[in-house]
Motif scaffolding. Structure first.
Motif: not given
Length: 754
Positions: A73-94
C-alpha cells in the motif's frame, strides 16, 4: 472451569498494515517473487509521521473481503490508516511534504503534495511485464468525482534513458490515466458516468479498508525488451491540496515477467474467433527456450513450438523455460469460437426495359433472401468479385449486363464475415401492350391534372392473361421501376398535364416478372358560356332555360330529369344541367331562377307650390327586388323620390329591371303664376292655377291688400280676369287662399300688371 476447556479464534474482517517493511522487502519479497527478473536499486520515500509511522507498507487482506490477498500500500497519509472499517475520514498530511515532478509531467498537472514513491530497477528475461492494483480514495463522495482526484502513476522507461516515462496506470486499451474523475458511476446532480465498468464500488462503514470508494482490480502491463534494464517508479500524491487522501494497493506477487498471449477471445466480450478460422498464439521469446502448451490444463505433447495454431474452444496455457535459467514464463488465454454464419445464396430476376441485355438491379432486394436463415447477420455489402477492395458504390441502382454473379459480404455483430453468391438474371416474360387509360378532368380546375385509381383501372388490364398470383406496382420512370424506388400510390394524381407515361411492373413475389409502359390520358371539357346564369320569373309566367345543342347528352335536375337542351320552369328555384361531350366528359351549368313582378303604386306624395323646388315621392309594393323609377318615362333612377320638380303633368313609371311589366300613373304638380297681365293681348290675361281643374272641388279666394275679397272660383273655373264687378282693378299685389280638396291650404300672393 468448564468454559476454560474451550478456546476461540477471531477472524479479522479488515486488512492489516505493517509499515516496517523496507523498500527491498516490499519489492523483492512482496511485489516480485520470480526468477524471471533481476531486481536492484530499491528506494521508497514518503513522510515519517510521529512516532515513526510511514506512508507505505505491507498489507494483508487474507482474512477480509478485500479483493487482493496481500501486497503493498502506498498512501498520501499514514499507511496504517488504510485499515478498515471505513468509519473515519483520512484527511492528513502537511504542505511541507512535497509532491512529485515526474507524476505531474506524466498526468499533465501541477501542485502536487504528499507524494509516496517506490522505485527500483529490473532486468526482465521475457518481453512482457504486468502487475495488479486497486486505487482507493476518500474523494469518492458527493459530487467530488466530477472535479477532484489525487494523482498516481506507474512510470516506466529504460534505465538511464532521457525520454519521458510511460504511464502504465491507464484505463485498459486507452491512454487515459486512472483517476477518481475518470472512473466513477453516474453522479446525480453532478456528471455522467465515466468508465463505470472499472469502478469497484462505494464502501460502507463495514468495509475492510478505510476509504469511501475504490476501483476494480486493474492490471498495468507493458511490452519490454528482454535483458534490458528498466527503471520503474510507482508514485501517488495529493493534487492541489493535502485534503481527502488516497492510496494504491499493489497485488502481492502480481508483478509478473513472462509472455503475453493477449486478451481472452470470448463471445461475452464480443471478440471471439470466427468459425472456420485458425487463431495463432505467439509466445516467442528470444534465445534458446523450451515451450510447453496446455489445453484445459492437459499437456499437448506434440506442441513444442513458440506458435500454437488454435482451431477449437479451450483454455490455453504456455510455459516457457528460458534457456539455462530457472525462469519459467507463463501466460494463459481462453479461446471461444463464434457460431458459423448461415447466409443463403440468392437469385435476383430483373426486367430489361429495352431488351438490350443490360438492366438495373436494386441489390438490397436480395437482403431478406440472404438473411432468411440467420437472424444474427447484419446488412449485406455487395462486391462484384470477392477480391475487390471496394464494394459496389450504389447497390440500389446497380447497372450491369446479365447474366452475372456478384457476391454479398455478410457479417455478424462479432465481426465474423462470409461471402455468398448472388446471381443476377433477366426475366424474359412479355406483357401485352396497353391501350391508354383515359379519364376526364372532373375537378374544378380544367388543367389536365386528375387522379387515377390504378388498382381498379390499369391493374386488371396489365394482369390479363398472366399467371395468377402476380401483383402490379407503378413507377414514374423505368429506372425507378427497375430499382423499386418511389412506387406510386394506387390513387395517383398525374404530374404531367393531359398525358403522362408511367411504368407498370408485374412482380412475382419480390422478382420482376415484366415491365410495360402505361399511358394515362386526361381529357378536359369546358362548355362555352357555362357560367352560372341568373333568370327572373315574372308573376304567372313561364320561362325557358336553354343551353346549346350538339352535346352527346343532357341531364337536368328538375323533377322530370329532363334530357333535352331546354326546359320550361314556372317556379323560382336553382336548376342545373349536366352536358356530356363525345369523350364522356361532363360540364355543369347552373341557372338561378328568382321570382320578380310588376310593382303596384299605392300612393304618391307631392310637395308642390314650392316655386320650382317641388318634390314627388312614389309609394309602391311588389315582389320584385330590383326596381327603377321615372317621372318622364325617359330618365330612370334608383330612388322613388324626385326633387326640383316644376309644375306640370307627369307620367310616373316603376320599371322592374328583371324584365317584368312596368307600372305607370299620371300625376300633376301644381304651382301658381307669380303675375298676370290682363290687357286683352291674349297672353297671361287670366290668373289661374294650371292643372287645378283635376281638383274641381278646390276653391280659390283672392283678396286685395286690404283683405277685401275681390274674386273666387273653383278648381275647374276659368280663373280671374283682373276685374271686380266688370271694373278693372289697379295693378298691384293680390293675395290668395287655395283650399285643395278640403285637404290642403295654400296661401300666397301674385302681381297684377298692366
Amino acid at each position: 472451569m468448564l468454559f476454560s476447556c474451550f478456546t476461540s479464534k477471531t477472524i479479522a474482517q479488515n486488512i492489516t498494515v505493517d509499515d516496517t517493511y523496507t523498500a527491498q522487502q516490499l519489492v523483492h519479497d512482496v511485489l516480485i517473487n520470480s526468477p524471471c527478473a533481476n531486481v536492484e536499486n530499491f528506494t521508497v520515500n514518503g513522510d515519517t509521521f510521529s512516532p515513526g509511522a510511514q506512508s507505505y507498507g505491507f498489507f494483508n487482506g487474507s482474512s477480509s473481503s478485500f479483493p487482493l490477498t496481500n501486497g503493498i500500500v502506498l498512501s498520501t497519509a499514514r499507511a496504517n490508516r488504510s485499515s478498515g472499517p471505513n468509519t473515519n475520514l483520512i484527511d492528513e498530511g502537511n504542505s511541507a511534504w512535497q509532491g512529485d515532478i515526474d507524476l505531474e509531467q506524466a498526468l499533465g498537472i501541477s501542485n502536487t503534495f504528499n507524494a509516496t514513491v517506490l522505485e527500483f530497477d529490473f532486468t526482465p528475461l521475457t518481453n512482457q511485464i504486468s502487475f495488479d492494483y486497486i486505487f482507493a480514495s476518500e474523494e469518492y463522495q458527493g459530487t467530488a468525482p466530477c472535479r477532484y482526484s489525487d494523482g498516481f502513476a506507474f512510470l516506466l522507461k529504460p534505465f538511464g534513458a532521457t525520454t519521458p516515462y510511460t504511464n502504465l496506470a491507464v484505463i485498459p486499451n486507452t491512454t487515459t490515466p486512472v483517476l477518481v474523475t475518470s472512473v466513477h458511476p453516474l453522479i446525480n446532480g453532478g456528471c455522467a458516468a465515466q468508465n463505470e465498468t472499472y469502478f469497484g464500488g462505494y464502501n460502507g462503514s463495514n468495509a475492510p479498508i478505510n476509504f469511501n470508494g475504490q476501483t476494480t482490480i486493474l492490471t498495468a502491463k507493458s511490452t519490454v525488451v528482454p535483458n534490458v534494464k528498466y527503471h520503474i517508479k510507482l508514485v501517488i500524491a495529493d493534487h492541489e491540496n493535502i485534503r481527502y487522501d488516497s492510496a494504491i494497493f499493489l497485488g502481492g506477487g502480481s508483478f509478473k515477467v513472462g509472455a503475453d498471449l493477449g486478451p481472452d477471445k470470448l463471445i461475452a466480450l464480443g471478440n471471439p474467433v470466427c468459425y472456420g478460422s485458425t487463431y495463432s498464439l505467439n509466445a516467442t521469446q528470444s534465445g534458446t527456450n523450451t515451450y510447453k502448451w496446455y489445453k484445459n490444463n492437459v499437456l499437448l505433447p506434440l506442441e513444442v513450438n513458440p506458435i500454437l495454431n488454435v482451431t477449437s474452444n479451450g483454455k490455453y496455457k504456455v510455459e516457457i523455460a528460458l534457456g539455462a535459467t530457472s525462469c519459467i514464463a507463463t501466460s494463459e488465454i481462453t479461446i471461444e469460437f463464434a457460431a458459423p454464419l448461415n447466409p443463403t445464396a440468392a437469385t435476383l430476376f430483373q426486367c430489361d426495359d429495352n431488351n438490350d441485355g443490360t438492366t438495373i438491379y436494386n441489390l438490397t432486394k436480395a437482403n431478406p433472401l440472404i438473411l432468411a436463415n440467420d437472424s444474427n447477420l447484419l446488412t449485406p455489402i455487395y462486391y462484384e468479385n470477392q477480391s475487390d477492395a471496394n464494394p459496389i458504390a450504389n447497390p440500389t441502382a446497380f447497372q450491369t449486363s446479365t447474366p452475372k454473379t456478384i457476391y454479398a459480404l455478410v457479417k455478424n455483430a462479432l465481426g465474423c464475415s462470409a461471402f455468398v453468391a448472388v446471381q443476377l438474371k433477366i426475366s424474359n416474360n412479355t406483357i401485352a401492350p396497353q391501350n391508354p387509360f383515359v379519364t376526364c378532368d372532373d375537378d374544378n380546375v380544367q388543367d389536365g391534372l386528375f387522379h387515377f385509381d390504378l388498382n381498379s383501372t390499369a391493374t386488371p388490364s396489365v394482369l390479363l392473361g398472366l399467371p395468377p398470383g402476380l401483383v402490379v406496382k407503378y413507377y414514374t420512370t423505368a429506372n425507378e421501376a427497375l430499382t423499386d424506388n418511389n412506387a406510386l400510390p394506387n390513387d395517383f394524381y398525374n404530374t404531367v398535364p393531359y398525358q403522362q407515361i408511367i411504368w407498370a411492373k408485374a412482380l412475382n413475389g419480390t422478382e420482376c416478372y415484366g415491365l410495360i409502359p402505361i399511358t394515362l390520358q386526361i381529357n378536359t371539357f369546358t362548355a362555352p358560356d357555362f357560367g352560372d346564369e341568373t333568370r327572373f320569373l315574372c308573376d304567372g309566367t313561364t320561362i325557358a332555360l336553354t343551353v346549346a345543342t350538339g352535346y352527346s347528352s343532357y341531364l337536368w335536375d328538375n323533377a322530370n330529369l329532363s334530357t333535352t337542351n331546354t326546359i320550361n320552369v314556372t317556379a323560382a328555384n336553382t336548376f342545373t344541367v349536366t352536358v356530356t361531350d363525345s369523350n364522356g366528359c361532363k360540364d355543369v351549368k347552373k341557372f338561378l331562377v328568382s321570382s320578380s313582378g310588376k310593382a303596384t303604386i299605392t300612393s304618391v306624395t307631392i310637395d308642390d307650390f314650392e316655386g320650382g323646388d317641388n318634390s314627388v315621392l312614389i309609394h309602391y309594393t311588389g315582389i320584385g327586388s330590383n326596381y327603377e323609377f321615372s317621372i318622364d318615362g325617359v330618365h330612370f333612377q334608383e330612388s322613388p323620390f324626385f326633387t326640383n320638380v316644376t309644375s306640370g303633368e307627369y307620367t310616373i313609371t316603376i320599371n322592374d329591371k328583371n324584365g317584368c311589366e312596368p307600372t305607370s300613373a299620371i300625376i300633376y304638380v301644381l304651382d301658381y303664376p307669380k303675375f298676370f297681365t290682363p290687357n286683352n293681348d291674349g297672353v297671361n290675361d287670366i290668373w289661374k292655377i294650371p292643372f287645378l281643374n283635376y281638383h274641381p272641388k278646390s276653391f280659390i279666394t283672392i283678396y286685395d291688400r286690404y283683405g277685401k275679397l275681390v274674386y273666387s272660383f273653383y278648381g275647374n273655373g276659368i280663373g280671374w280676369d283682373g276685374k271686380l264687378n266688370a271694373i278693372p282693378l289697379p295693378a298691384t299685389d293680390y293675395w290668395f287662399v287655395i283650399n285643395i280638396d278640403n285637404n290642403k291650404i295654400v296661401r300666397g300672393h301674385f302681381a297684377l300688371k298692366r
